[in-house]
Design a protein around this motif. Structure first.
Motif, mmCIF file in Angstrom:
data_model
loop_
_atom_site.group_PDB
_atom_site.id
_atom_site.type_symbol
_atom_site.label_atom_id
_atom_site.label_comp_id
_atom_site.label_asym_id
_atom_site.label_seq_id
_atom_site.Cartn_x
_atom_site.Cartn_y
_atom_site.Cartn_z
ATOM 1 N N LEU A 279 42.840 11.076 74.256
ATOM 2 C CA LEU A 279 43.638 12.176 74.795
ATOM 3 C C LEU A 279 45.030 11.657 75.116
ATOM 4 N N HIS A 280 46.042 12.345 74.600
ATOM 5 C CA HIS A 280 47.432 11.978 74.880
ATOM 6 C C HIS A 280 48.085 13.074 75.710
ATOM 7 N N ILE A 281 48.685 12.687 76.829
ATOM 8 C CA ILE A 281 49.375 13.632 77.715
ATOM 9 C C ILE A 281 50.871 13.397 77.592
ATOM 10 N N ASN A 282 51.592 14.424 77.159
ATOM 11 C CA ASN A 282 53.046 14.315 77.052
ATOM 12 C C ASN A 282 53.769 15.499 77.682
ATOM 13 N N THR B 111 50.041 3.508 77.618
ATOM 14 C CA THR B 111 51.147 4.387 77.255
ATOM 15 C C THR B 111 51.199 4.506 75.735
ATOM 16 N N LEU B 112 51.773 5.599 75.295
ATOM 17 C CA LEU B 112 52.001 5.815 73.863
ATOM 18 C C LEU B 112 53.421 6.367 73.726
ATOM 19 N N VAL B 113 54.434 5.497 73.611
ATOM 20 C CA VAL B 113 54.415 4.082 73.934
ATOM 21 C C VAL B 113 55.614 3.780 74.832
ATOM 22 N N ALA C 180 47.203 15.313 71.227
ATOM 23 C CA ALA C 180 48.116 15.859 72.220
ATOM 24 C C ALA C 180 47.793 17.335 72.397
ATOM 25 N N VAL C 181 47.134 17.663 73.487
ATOM 26 C CA VAL C 181 46.711 19.038 73.750
ATOM 27 C C VAL C 181 47.898 19.826 74.289
ATOM 28 N N THR C 182 48.075 21.054 73.792
ATOM 29 C CA THR C 182 49.287 21.802 74.119
ATOM 30 C C THR C 182 49.378 22.189 75.592
#
Length: 288
Positions: free
Chosen positions: A5-8, A77-79, A264-266
């Motif tokens: 899961l990526h949170i941005n 982190t990414l990244v 990356a979930v919207t």
């Protein structure tokens, strides 16, 4: 294959509810079978996601908080943009996260690209060639700090009087390193030489990135299978047909050799996409 899961984007969470909201998101991701949780390492929101004034949390502080609210999910982190933290301090930060999370920290790092953010907050940035040179020295410094000894480091851009790092990380032999970025000439060369994983956008040119990585691995005498291939994909799992589309994309990436995909979930505040992925996608791809 695994999902991360990526949170941005934090815009769906009110500041007073960010702590419990993020804890709930991280716990749900862990419970539904996500293998990793990554955060964008920006200080202003980036233009392809939203407006720069929208909420953005400092990544390592947030990861430290989430380490205490989870048990098994890996954290990174990414990244991280290489110039935002000095190399010795960065190695110490990741080591601390690793120790306090029980050995779950990664170093996710790249050359950085957001000049507006960096100059806006008075952070060092520099031209691209300079940032890539600093990235290689930073990787060497982190590896030195995660090894035995405390010898000085003298490079073109960084000079450390000693690489003492106590306590050492719990991960063995050290925290894993992911190099992220799309540059085929330098980024992938550094990934081939120093990284345990590389990350690119999972679009149509993903196959080309793997081919270039293979060339760089051959040049340094390294087996390409020693470098995990990971990709980033945006998704909205509760949209009509999204699960089927995602499975097709995951199959395509799997056939190219990718083994982990960062989703990356919207709307990260909405737990339904995570639950959908946990119920319909993760079991399907587990045997790939």
């Amino acid at each position: 294959m695994r999902l991360a899961l990526h949170i941005n984007d934090y815009s769906g969470l009110e500041p007073a509810r960010m702590a419990p909201g993020l804890a709930r998101i991280a716990s749900t991701a862990e419970e539904t079978g996500f293998s990793r949780l990554s955060l964008t390492d920006h200080l202003w929101q980036v233009s392809m996601i939203g407006e720069e004034h929208e909420p953005m949390l400092e990544a390592y502080t947030t990861l430290g908080y989430l380490a205490g609210r989870t048990r098994s999910i890996e954290l990174q982190t990414l990244v991280t943009a290489v110039t935002y933290r000095s190399p010795g301090l960065l190695a110490k930060i990741v080591t601390t996260l690793d120790v306090l999370s029980g050995g779950r920290a990664w170093l996710g790092i790249g050359a950085g690209w957001n000049a507006q953010e960096a100059t806006g907050l008075g952070l060092p940035f520099g031209p691209q060639g300079d940032r890539f040179a600093r990235l290689e020295e930073t990787l060497r410094i982190c590896l030195a700090m995660w090894a035995d000894g405390d010898e000085p480091f003298v490079g073109e851009h960084y000079q450390l009087g000693g690489t003492l790092n106590s306590p050492q990380a719990l991960s063995r032999p050290r925290p894993r390193i992911l190099v992220g970025g799309s540059g085929e000439r330098v980024t992938l060369r550094l990934a081939a030489r120093y990284a345990d994983a590389f990350n690119v956008y999972g679009g149509p040119d993903a196959a080309q990135k793997v081919a270039r990585l293979r060339e760089h691995c051959e040049a340094v005498g390294r087996d390409i299978d020693a470098v995990e291939k990971t990709a980033l994909l945006p998704l909205a799992a509760d949209a009509p047909g999204e699960v089927e589309r995602l499975l097709a994309e995951l199959r395509r990436l799997h056939e190219l050799g990718f083994t982990t995909v960062y989703c990356a979930v919207t709307d990260v505040a909405d737990l339904r996409p995570l639950e959908t992925l946990g119920a319909k996608v993760i079991p399907e791809i587990a045997g790939w």
